[in-house]
Scaffold this motif. Structure first.
Motif, mmCIF file in Angstrom:
data_model
loop_
_atom_site.group_PDB
_atom_site.id
_atom_site.type_symbol
_atom_site.label_atom_id
_atom_site.label_comp_id
_atom_site.label_asym_id
_atom_site.label_seq_id
_atom_site.Cartn_x
_atom_site.Cartn_y
_atom_site.Cartn_z
ATOM 1 N N LEU A 44 39.677 -49.410 -13.856
ATOM 2 C CA LEU A 44 40.468 -50.364 -14.648
ATOM 3 C C LEU A 44 40.094 -51.801 -14.300
ATOM 4 C CD1 LEU A 44 43.963 -48.614 -14.530
ATOM 5 C CD2 LEU A 44 42.464 -48.853 -16.533
ATOM 6 N N GLN A 45 39.918 -52.080 -13.028
ATOM 7 C CA GLN A 45 39.557 -53.426 -12.594
ATOM 8 C C GLN A 45 38.209 -53.848 -13.189
ATOM 9 O OE1 GLN A 45 38.859 -53.724 -8.382
ATOM 10 N NE2 GLN A 45 39.285 -55.911 -8.366
ATOM 11 N N GLY A 46 37.218 -52.988 -13.070
ATOM 12 C CA GLY A 46 35.886 -53.316 -13.580
ATOM 13 C C GLY A 46 35.874 -53.474 -15.086
ATOM 14 N N LYS A 47 36.549 -52.575 -15.779
ATOM 15 C CA LYS A 47 36.543 -52.611 -17.244
ATOM 16 C C LYS A 47 37.312 -53.822 -17.769
ATOM 17 C CE LYS A 47 35.420 -50.548 -21.127
ATOM 18 N NZ LYS A 47 34.064 -50.521 -21.613
ATOM 19 N N LEU A 48 38.465 -54.139 -17.177
ATOM 20 C CA LEU A 48 39.225 -55.307 -17.627
ATOM 21 C C LEU A 48 38.398 -56.583 -17.480
ATOM 22 C CD1 LEU A 48 42.787 -54.528 -16.287
ATOM 23 C CD2 LEU A 48 42.221 -55.156 -18.644
ATOM 24 N N GLY A 49 37.759 -56.743 -16.330
ATOM 25 C CA GLY A 49 36.921 -57.923 -16.127
ATOM 26 C C GLY A 49 35.779 -57.979 -17.123
ATOM 27 N N ALA A 50 35.125 -56.836 -17.349
ATOM 28 C CA ALA A 50 33.983 -56.798 -18.273
ATOM 29 C C ALA A 50 34.404 -57.114 -19.701
ATOM 30 C CB ALA A 50 33.314 -55.418 -18.216
ATOM 31 N N VAL A 51 35.535 -56.571 -20.137
ATOM 32 C CA VAL A 51 35.996 -56.799 -21.517
ATOM 33 C C VAL A 51 36.365 -58.262 -21.729
ATOM 34 C CG1 VAL A 51 37.899 -56.261 -23.102
ATOM 35 C CG2 VAL A 51 36.660 -54.413 -21.973
ATOM 36 N N VAL A 52 37.061 -58.852 -20.765
ATOM 37 C CA VAL A 52 37.407 -60.274 -20.884
ATOM 38 C C VAL A 52 36.133 -61.114 -20.907
ATOM 39 C CG1 VAL A 52 38.488 -62.238 -19.712
ATOM 40 C CG2 VAL A 52 39.716 -60.050 -19.878
ATOM 41 N N ASN A 53 35.221 -60.836 -19.986
ATOM 42 C CA ASN A 53 33.993 -61.639 -19.913
ATOM 43 C C ASN A 53 33.108 -61.463 -21.141
ATOM 44 O OD1 ASN A 53 34.748 -62.804 -17.524
ATOM 45 N ND2 ASN A 53 33.694 -61.289 -16.271
ATOM 46 N N GLU A 54 33.148 -60.284 -21.738
ATOM 47 C CA GLU A 54 32.357 -60.037 -22.941
ATOM 48 C C GLU A 54 32.753 -60.975 -24.085
ATOM 49 O OE1 GLU A 54 32.022 -56.310 -25.942
ATOM 50 O OE2 GLU A 54 31.777 -55.838 -23.820
ATOM 51 N N VAL A 55 34.040 -61.268 -24.209
ATOM 52 C CA VAL A 55 34.490 -62.124 -25.314
ATOM 53 C C VAL A 55 34.646 -63.592 -24.912
ATOM 54 C CG1 VAL A 55 35.648 -60.231 -26.511
ATOM 55 C CG2 VAL A 55 36.956 -61.663 -24.946
ATOM 56 N N LEU A 172 41.065 -61.358 -27.975
ATOM 57 C CA LEU A 172 41.022 -60.011 -27.462
ATOM 58 C C LEU A 172 42.293 -59.281 -27.893
ATOM 59 C CD1 LEU A 172 39.467 -58.061 -25.573
ATOM 60 C CD2 LEU A 172 40.753 -59.050 -23.669
ATOM 61 N N ALA A 173 42.122 -58.170 -28.572
ATOM 62 C CA ALA A 173 43.261 -57.347 -28.995
ATOM 63 C C ALA A 173 43.162 -56.012 -28.270
ATOM 64 C CB ALA A 173 43.245 -57.149 -30.502
ATOM 65 N N LEU A 174 44.105 -55.776 -27.379
ATOM 66 C CA LEU A 174 44.117 -54.545 -26.587
ATOM 67 C C LEU A 174 45.501 -53.928 -26.621
ATOM 68 C CD1 LEU A 174 42.303 -55.477 -23.242
ATOM 69 C CD2 LEU A 174 41.496 -53.886 -24.986
ATOM 70 N N THR A 175 45.553 -52.609 -26.755
ATOM 71 C CA THR A 175 46.823 -51.911 -26.594
ATOM 72 C C THR A 175 46.855 -51.283 -25.211
ATOM 73 O OG1 THR A 175 46.038 -49.772 -27.393
ATOM 74 C CG2 THR A 175 46.883 -51.323 -29.066
ATOM 75 N N VAL A 176 48.042 -50.907 -24.792
ATOM 76 C CA VAL A 176 48.194 -50.239 -23.504
ATOM 77 C C VAL A 176 47.378 -48.942 -23.497
ATOM 78 C CG1 VAL A 176 49.855 -49.152 -21.934
ATOM 79 C CG2 VAL A 176 50.459 -51.277 -23.122
ATOM 80 N N ASN A 177 47.445 -48.183 -24.599
ATOM 81 C CA ASN A 177 46.681 -46.927 -24.669
ATOM 82 C C ASN A 177 45.183 -47.166 -24.543
ATOM 83 O OD1 ASN A 177 48.921 -45.293 -24.880
ATOM 84 N ND2 ASN A 177 48.790 -45.046 -27.093
ATOM 85 N N GLN A 178 44.681 -48.255 -25.128
ATOM 86 C CA GLN A 178 43.251 -48.559 -24.988
ATOM 87 C C GLN A 178 42.897 -48.817 -23.526
ATOM 88 O OE1 GLN A 178 43.316 -51.748 -28.016
ATOM 89 N NE2 GLN A 178 41.374 -50.893 -28.736
ATOM 90 N N VAL A 179 43.713 -49.597 -22.841
ATOM 91 C CA VAL A 179 43.444 -49.924 -21.440
ATOM 92 C C VAL A 179 43.409 -48.654 -20.600
ATOM 93 C CG1 VAL A 179 44.348 -51.083 -19.377
ATOM 94 C CG2 VAL A 179 44.334 -52.280 -21.586
ATOM 95 N N PHE A 180 44.433 -47.823 -20.708
ATOM 96 C CA PHE A 180 44.461 -46.615 -19.882
ATOM 97 C C PHE A 180 43.509 -45.547 -20.405
ATOM 98 C CE2 PHE A 180 48.540 -48.566 -18.598
ATOM 99 C CZ PHE A 180 48.240 -48.729 -17.248
ATOM 100 N N GLY A 181 43.089 -45.671 -21.667
ATOM 101 C CA GLY A 181 42.068 -44.765 -22.211
ATOM 102 C C GLY A 181 40.729 -44.917 -21.494
#
Length: 187
Positions: A44-55, A172-181
Motif C-alpha cells: 500500500l505504501q509503495g503503490k500510494l506513493g507511485a500513484v500520487v507521483n504518476e499524476v 486523482l480519483a480513488l475509491t477505498v476499494n481501489q486502494v485496498f484492491g
C-alpha cells in the motif's frame, strides 16, 4: 551514548542519533520505534506513493516521499507517505532534494500495522494537522477502511466505493476499494 525508550531527551539530541532500521520517531521526549513494514503495509505504501507521483511529479505539482523524516514543533516523525506540494519542498541551492525536512507534509498518510497502537498513529496525523498539514489518511488494512482527517473538522470514515479526498491540486480519483484492491496481486 545510548538512549533507552524511557529516557527523555531533546529533539536536537534525538536528531543527532544514528538512524535506525526501521525508523524511530521522537514524540513527547521519547524515542518510539516504528514497526518493520510487512507485506500489505509495504504494498500500500509503495503503490500510494507511485500513484500520487504518476499524476503530480512531472507537472511539478507535488511529490510523495515514502518514510521521510519530518521534524517540526517538538516531534520528529516518519509518515508512511509524506506528500509535499512542489513549492514547499525545501530544495537546496543546487535544486536537489534536501536531507532534512523541518516542516509538516501537506498530506500525511499512515498505514496501520498489526503491532501499532491506532491512537499513537492518529496522534501523529493530528499533530501534522495542528502544524499546517492539509490532509491526513489513516488506512486500516484489516477492516478495509480509511479515516480521513481535514483541518478543524471531525474525521470521516471512508469505505467501499467512497471516493477519497486528495489535495485539490492533485488530479486523482480513488475509491477505498481501489486502494485496498492493490493488495490483490496474485493469481
Amino acid at each position: 551514548m545510548s538512549y533507552s525508550t524511557t529516557q527523555l531527551l531533546t529533539l536536537e539530541e534525538f536528531l543527532k542519533l544514528p538512524e535506525t532500521k526501521p525508523a524511530s520517531e521522537y514524540v513527547n521526549g521519547k524515542i518510539i520505534p516504528k514497526p518493520m513494514p510487512k507485506g500489505r503495509h509495504s504494498r500500500l505504501q509503495g503503490k500510494l506513493g507511485a500513484v500520487v507521483n504518476e499524476v503530480a511529479e512531472n507537472q511539478k505539482i507535488a511529490y510523495a516521499f515514502p518514510e521521510l523524516r519530518c521534524s517540526f514543533g517538538e516531534r520528529s516523525i516518519v509518515p508512511d507517505v509524506a506528500v509535499f506540494q512542489w513549492g514547499r519542498i525545501p530544495f537546496t541551492v543546487d535544486n536537489e532534494v534536501p536531507d532534512n525536512f523541518e516542516l509538516p507534509p501537506d498530506w500525511t498518510i499512515e498505514i496501520l500495522s498489526p503491532e501499532q497502537k491506532p491512537n499513537k498513529v492518529i496522534g501523529n496525523i493530528l499533530y501534522c494537522l495542528k502544524y499546517g498539514s492539509r490532509l491526513g489518511w489513516f488506512l486500516d488494512p484489516d477492516d478495509l477502511s480509511i479515516l480521513v482527517f481535514l483541518p478543524e473538522q471531525q474525521p470521516v470514515l471512508f469505505q467501499g466505493e467512497d471516493f477519497l479526498p486528495v489535495l485539490p491540486e492533485i488530479e486523482l480519483a480513488l475509491t477505498v476499494n481501489q486502494v485496498f484492491g492493490w493488495l490483490k496481486m496474485g493469481g
